[in-house]
Motif scaffolding. Structure first.
Motif, PDB file in Angstrom:
ATOM      1  N   LEU A  21       0.819  -1.205   0.000  1.00 50.81           N
ATOM      2  CA  LEU A  21       0.000   0.000   0.000  1.00 50.81           C
ATOM      3  C   LEU A  21       0.859   1.265   0.000  1.00 50.81           C
ATOM      4  O   LEU A  21       0.485   2.274  -0.612  1.00 50.81           O
ATOM      5  CB  LEU A  21      -0.945  -0.011   1.205  1.00 50.81           C
ATOM      6  N   LEU A  22       2.001   1.216   0.682  1.00 52.87           N
ATOM      7  CA  LEU A  22       2.919   2.358   0.625  1.00 52.87           C
ATOM      8  C   LEU A  22       3.446   2.540  -0.786  1.00 52.87           C
ATOM      9  O   LEU A  22       3.586   3.673  -1.261  1.00 52.87           O
ATOM     10  CB  LEU A  22       4.077   2.147   1.610  1.00 52.87           C
ATOM     11  N   ASP A  23       3.738   1.454  -1.466  1.00 53.70           N
ATOM     12  CA  ASP A  23       4.193   1.534  -2.851  1.00 53.70           C
ATOM     13  C   ASP A  23       3.120   2.149  -3.752  1.00 53.70           C
ATOM     14  O   ASP A  23       3.416   2.934  -4.655  1.00 53.70           O
ATOM     15  CB  ASP A  23       4.549   0.145  -3.389  1.00 53.70           C
ATOM     16  N   GLU A  24       1.875   1.794  -3.491  1.00 52.45           N
ATOM     17  CA  GLU A  24       0.777   2.220  -4.360  1.00 52.45           C
ATOM     18  C   GLU A  24       0.307   3.640  -4.076  1.00 52.45           C
ATOM     19  O   GLU A  24       0.044   4.409  -5.008  1.00 52.45           O
ATOM     20  CB  GLU A  24      -0.406   1.262  -4.193  1.00 52.45           C
ATOM     21  N   GLY A  25       0.173   3.980  -2.812  1.00 52.79           N
ATOM     22  CA  GLY A  25      -0.455   5.259  -2.488  1.00 52.79           C
ATOM     23  C   GLY A  25       0.329   6.190  -1.596  1.00 52.79           C
ATOM     24  O   GLY A  25      -0.074   7.336  -1.383  1.00 52.79           O
ATOM     25  N   GLY A  26       1.432   5.706  -1.035  1.00 60.42           N
ATOM     26  CA  GLY A  26       2.223   6.557  -0.164  1.00 60.42           C
ATOM     27  C   GLY A  26       1.732   6.570   1.274  1.00 60.42           C
ATOM     28  O   GLY A  26       0.763   5.893   1.634  1.00 60.42           O
ATOM     29  N   TYR A  27       2.405   7.350   2.080  1.00 58.23           N
ATOM     30  CA  TYR A  27       2.164   7.382   3.530  1.00 58.23           C
ATOM     31  C   TYR A  27       0.806   7.980   3.876  1.00 58.23           C
ATOM     32  O   TYR A  27       0.085   7.459   4.728  1.00 58.23           O
ATOM     33  CB  TYR A  27       3.292   8.196   4.175  1.00 58.23           C
ATOM     34  N   ALA A  28       0.450   9.066   3.221  1.00 55.03           N
ATOM     35  CA  ALA A  28      -0.774   9.777   3.599  1.00 55.03           C
ATOM     36  C   ALA A  28      -2.014   8.934   3.368  1.00 55.03           C
ATOM     37  O   ALA A  28      -2.995   9.030   4.128  1.00 55.03           O
ATOM     38  CB  ALA A  28      -0.875  11.085   2.819  1.00 55.03           C
ATOM     39  N   ASP A  29      -2.020   8.108   2.329  1.00 49.80           N
ATOM     40  CA  ASP A  29      -3.202   7.308   1.995  1.00 49.80           C
ATOM     41  C   ASP A  29      -3.310   6.018   2.805  1.00 49.80           C
ATOM     42  O   ASP A  29      -4.325   5.322   2.730  1.00 49.80           O
ATOM     43  CB  ASP A  29      -3.195   6.951   0.507  1.00 49.80           C
ATOM     44  N   LEU A  30      -2.277   5.692   3.549  1.00 46.24           N
ATOM     45  CA  LEU A  30      -2.289   4.434   4.293  1.00 46.24           C
ATOM     46  C   LEU A  30      -3.216   4.540   5.503  1.00 46.24           C
ATOM     47  O   LEU A  30      -3.253   5.561   6.182  1.00 46.24           O
ATOM     48  CB  LEU A  30      -0.878   4.100   4.770  1.00 46.24           C
ATOM     49  N   PRO A  44      -8.642  -5.460  14.825  1.00 49.75           N
ATOM     50  CA  PRO A  44      -8.110  -5.674  16.179  1.00 49.75           C
ATOM     51  C   PRO A  44      -6.828  -6.493  16.195  1.00 49.75           C
ATOM     52  O   PRO A  44      -5.976  -6.298  17.067  1.00 49.75           O
ATOM     53  CB  PRO A  44      -9.252  -6.413  16.885  1.00 49.75           C
ATOM     54  N   ALA A  45      -6.660  -7.400  15.228  1.00 53.45           N
ATOM     55  CA  ALA A  45      -5.430  -8.195  15.164  1.00 53.45           C
ATOM     56  C   ALA A  45      -4.225  -7.308  14.888  1.00 53.45           C
ATOM     57  O   ALA A  45      -3.119  -7.568  15.379  1.00 53.45           O
ATOM     58  CB  ALA A  45      -5.554  -9.272  14.087  1.00 53.45           C
ATOM     59  N   ILE A  46      -4.439  -6.252  14.106  1.00 56.49           N
ATOM     60  CA  ILE A  46      -3.349  -5.301  13.836  1.00 56.49           C
ATOM     61  C   ILE A  46      -3.071  -4.450  15.070  1.00 56.49           C
ATOM     62  O   ILE A  46      -1.920  -4.277  15.476  1.00 56.49           O
ATOM     63  CB  ILE A  46      -3.692  -4.418  12.624  1.00 56.49           C
ATOM     64  N   TYR A  47      -4.134  -3.944  15.683  1.00 56.32           N
ATOM     65  CA  TYR A  47      -3.946  -3.075  16.847  1.00 56.32           C
ATOM     66  C   TYR A  47      -3.350  -3.805  18.044  1.00 56.32           C
ATOM     67  O   TYR A  47      -2.728  -3.173  18.905  1.00 56.32           O
ATOM     68  CB  TYR A  47      -5.264  -2.409  17.230  1.00 56.32           C
ATOM     69  N   ARG A  48      -3.509  -5.126  18.097  1.00 54.14           N
ATOM     70  CA  ARG A  48      -2.851  -5.880  19.168  1.00 54.14           C
ATOM     71  C   ARG A  48      -1.341  -5.882  18.994  1.00 54.14           C
ATOM     72  O   ARG A  48      -0.604  -6.067  19.975  1.00 54.14           O
ATOM     73  CB  ARG A  48      -3.375  -7.318  19.208  1.00 54.14           C
ATOM     74  N   ARG A  49      -0.885  -5.702  17.779  1.00 58.23           N
ATOM     75  CA  ARG A  49       0.553  -5.737  17.482  1.00 58.23           C
ATOM     76  C   ARG A  49       1.161  -4.349  17.330  1.00 58.23           C
ATOM     77  O   ARG A  49       2.322  -4.139  17.698  1.00 58.23           O
ATOM     78  CB  ARG A  49       0.789  -6.549  16.206  1.00 58.23           C
ATOM     79  N   TRP A  50       0.393  -3.413  16.764  1.00 56.63           N
ATOM     80  CA  TRP A  50       0.887  -2.058  16.518  1.00 56.63           C
ATOM     81  C   TRP A  50      -0.144  -1.067  17.028  1.00 56.63           C
ATOM     82  O   TRP A  50      -1.301  -1.091  16.586  1.00 56.63           O
ATOM     83  CB  TRP A  50       1.112  -1.840  15.022  1.00 56.63           C
ATOM     84  N   PRO A  51       0.231  -0.173  17.951  1.00 57.61           N
ATOM     85  CA  PRO A  51      -0.752   0.741  18.537  1.00 57.61           C
ATOM     86  C   PRO A  51      -1.256   1.812  17.582  1.00 57.61           C
ATOM     87  O   PRO A  51      -2.277   2.453  17.858  1.00 57.61           O
ATOM     88  CB  PRO A  51      -0.004   1.370  19.720  1.00 57.61           C
ATOM     89  N   SER A  52      -0.541   2.036  16.454  1.00 56.62           N
ATOM     90  CA  SER A  52      -0.968   3.076  15.524  1.00 56.62           C
ATOM     91  C   SER A  52      -0.415   2.775  14.138  1.00 56.62           C
ATOM     92  O   SER A  52       0.492   1.943  13.965  1.00 56.62           O
ATOM     93  CB  SER A  52      -0.470   4.454  15.984  1.00 56.62           C
ATOM     94  N   LYS A  53      -0.964   3.476  13.179  1.00 58.64           N
ATOM     95  CA  LYS A  53      -0.445   3.396  11.804  1.00 58.64           C
ATOM     96  C   LYS A  53       1.037   3.743  11.766  1.00 58.64           C
ATOM     97  O   LYS A  53       1.820   3.108  11.064  1.00 58.64           O
ATOM     98  CB  LYS A  53      -1.248   4.355  10.918  1.00 58.64           C
ATOM     99  N   ARG A  98       9.925   7.914  -0.519  1.00 60.31           N
ATOM    100  CA  ARG A  98       8.703   8.721  -0.422  1.00 60.31           C
ATOM    101  C   ARG A  98       8.106   8.685   0.974  1.00 60.31           C
ATOM    102  O   ARG A  98       7.445   9.622   1.402  1.00 60.31           O
ATOM    103  CB  ARG A  98       7.665   8.232  -1.443  1.00 60.31           C
ATOM    104  N   VAL A  99       8.335   7.590   1.686  1.00 64.40           N
ATOM    105  CA  VAL A  99       7.729   7.409   3.009  1.00 64.40           C
ATOM    106  C   VAL A  99       8.499   8.151   4.089  1.00 64.40           C
ATOM    107  O   VAL A  99       7.913   8.749   5.004  1.00 64.40           O
ATOM    108  CB  VAL A  99       7.659   5.913   3.344  1.00 64.40           C
ATOM    109  N   LEU A 100       9.820   8.121   4.006  1.00 64.74           N
ATOM    110  CA  LEU A 100      10.636   8.597   5.120  1.00 64.74           C
ATOM    111  C   LEU A 100      10.418  10.066   5.474  1.00 64.74           C
ATOM    112  O   LEU A 100      10.330  10.390   6.667  1.00 64.74           O
ATOM    113  CB  LEU A 100      12.119   8.331   4.831  1.00 64.74           C
ATOM    114  N   PRO A 101      10.315  11.002   4.515  1.00 60.25           N
ATOM    115  CA  PRO A 101      10.107  12.404   4.924  1.00 60.25           C
ATOM    116  C   PRO A 101       8.860  12.602   5.773  1.00 60.25           C
ATOM    117  O   PRO A 101       8.888  13.317   6.780  1.00 60.25           O
ATOM    118  CB  PRO A 101      10.010  13.145   3.584  1.00 60.25           C
ATOM    119  N   ALA A 102       7.747  11.961   5.383  1.00 56.62           N
ATOM    120  CA  ALA A 102       6.515  12.107   6.168  1.00 56.62           C
ATOM    121  C   ALA A 102       6.653  11.451   7.530  1.00 56.62           C
ATOM    122  O   ALA A 102       6.166  11.976   8.541  1.00 56.62           O
ATOM    123  CB  ALA A 102       5.342  11.497   5.403  1.00 56.62           C
ATOM    124  N   LEU A 103       7.320  10.306   7.572  1.00 48.78           N
ATOM    125  CA  LEU A 103       7.515   9.630   8.854  1.00 48.78           C
ATOM    126  C   LEU A 103       8.402  10.457   9.776  1.00 48.78           C
ATOM    127  O   LEU A 103       8.129  10.564  10.975  1.00 48.78           O
ATOM    128  CB  LEU A 103       8.129   8.251   8.625  1.00 48.78           C
TER     129      LEU A 103
END
Length: 201
Positions: A21-30, A44-53, A98-103
């Protein structure tokens, strides 16, 4: 354990979906919702592993870069070129540039996320390069009095600079050019020169 194997598969599917999805739309669209749909898992399976995008993206960035890139085989030049080439290749062949500047902008606003990034991506990679340099110091190939943190910054800086500003290409020679320039400056002969001694005063 069967439960652990299932968790590993979910982790891999979520990270793969995130990278796609990062390849397709970048950070903002994720979004977590889009990742869940692509990975075919429940949110919920994602949020159990990662608290945020943002935490998820940090781990995706770590996967893009690789966490143990610099070997320590005894051939310092080859080892450093191998390590720096993994960074160059990641920027050139993935959405990382493309991802790193926004991150990075998010890291500046979130100390906890910044600490997670440093632990997960920055410190892990940096320590492998430091290990190769320390071994070379013990072998007498590198001057013992070098500023190790500055050398580590100098090795990576040209690649990150080109990746972020895109003013010049990330060509195959960049890793080799950077390593050769740094090694010329930290060799025992260079460190023992009058100019080098004066610079350290």
């Amino acid at each position: 354990m069967p439960g652990r194997a299932r968790d590993d598969r979910i982790d891999a599917a979520v990270l793969a979906a995130t990278r796609d999805l990062l390849d397709e739309g970048g950070y903002a669209d994720l979004s977590i919702g889009r990742v869940a749909a692509r990975a075919e898992v429940h949110r919920p399976a994602i949020y159990r592993r990662w608290p945020s995008k943002r935490h998820l993206v940090v781990d995706a960035v770590a996967a893009m870069l690789g966490l143990d890139p610099t070997p320590s085989t005894g051939d310092l030049r080859a080892d450093l070129i191998t390590g720096m080439t993994t960074v160059l290749t990641a920027f050139r062949e993935t959405s990382l540039g493309r991802v790193l500047p926004a991150l990075v902008a998010d890291l500046a606003e979130d100390p906890e996320l910044s600490a997670h990034f440093l632990r997960t991506v920055f410190d892990t990679r940096r320590e492998t390069t430091a290990k190769a340099l320390r071994a070379a110091i013990e072998r007498g190939e590198v001057a013992a009095g070098i500023d190790l943190d500055f050398v580590l910054d100098a090795l990576a800086a040209p690649i990150y600079y080109r990746a972020l500003f895109r003013h010049l290409p990330l060509d195959d020679r960049l890793a080799e050019q950077t390593v050769d320039a740094v090694l010329a400056a930290i060799s025992p002969a260079a460190a023992g020169s009058p100019d080098a001694r004066a610079a350290r005063r």
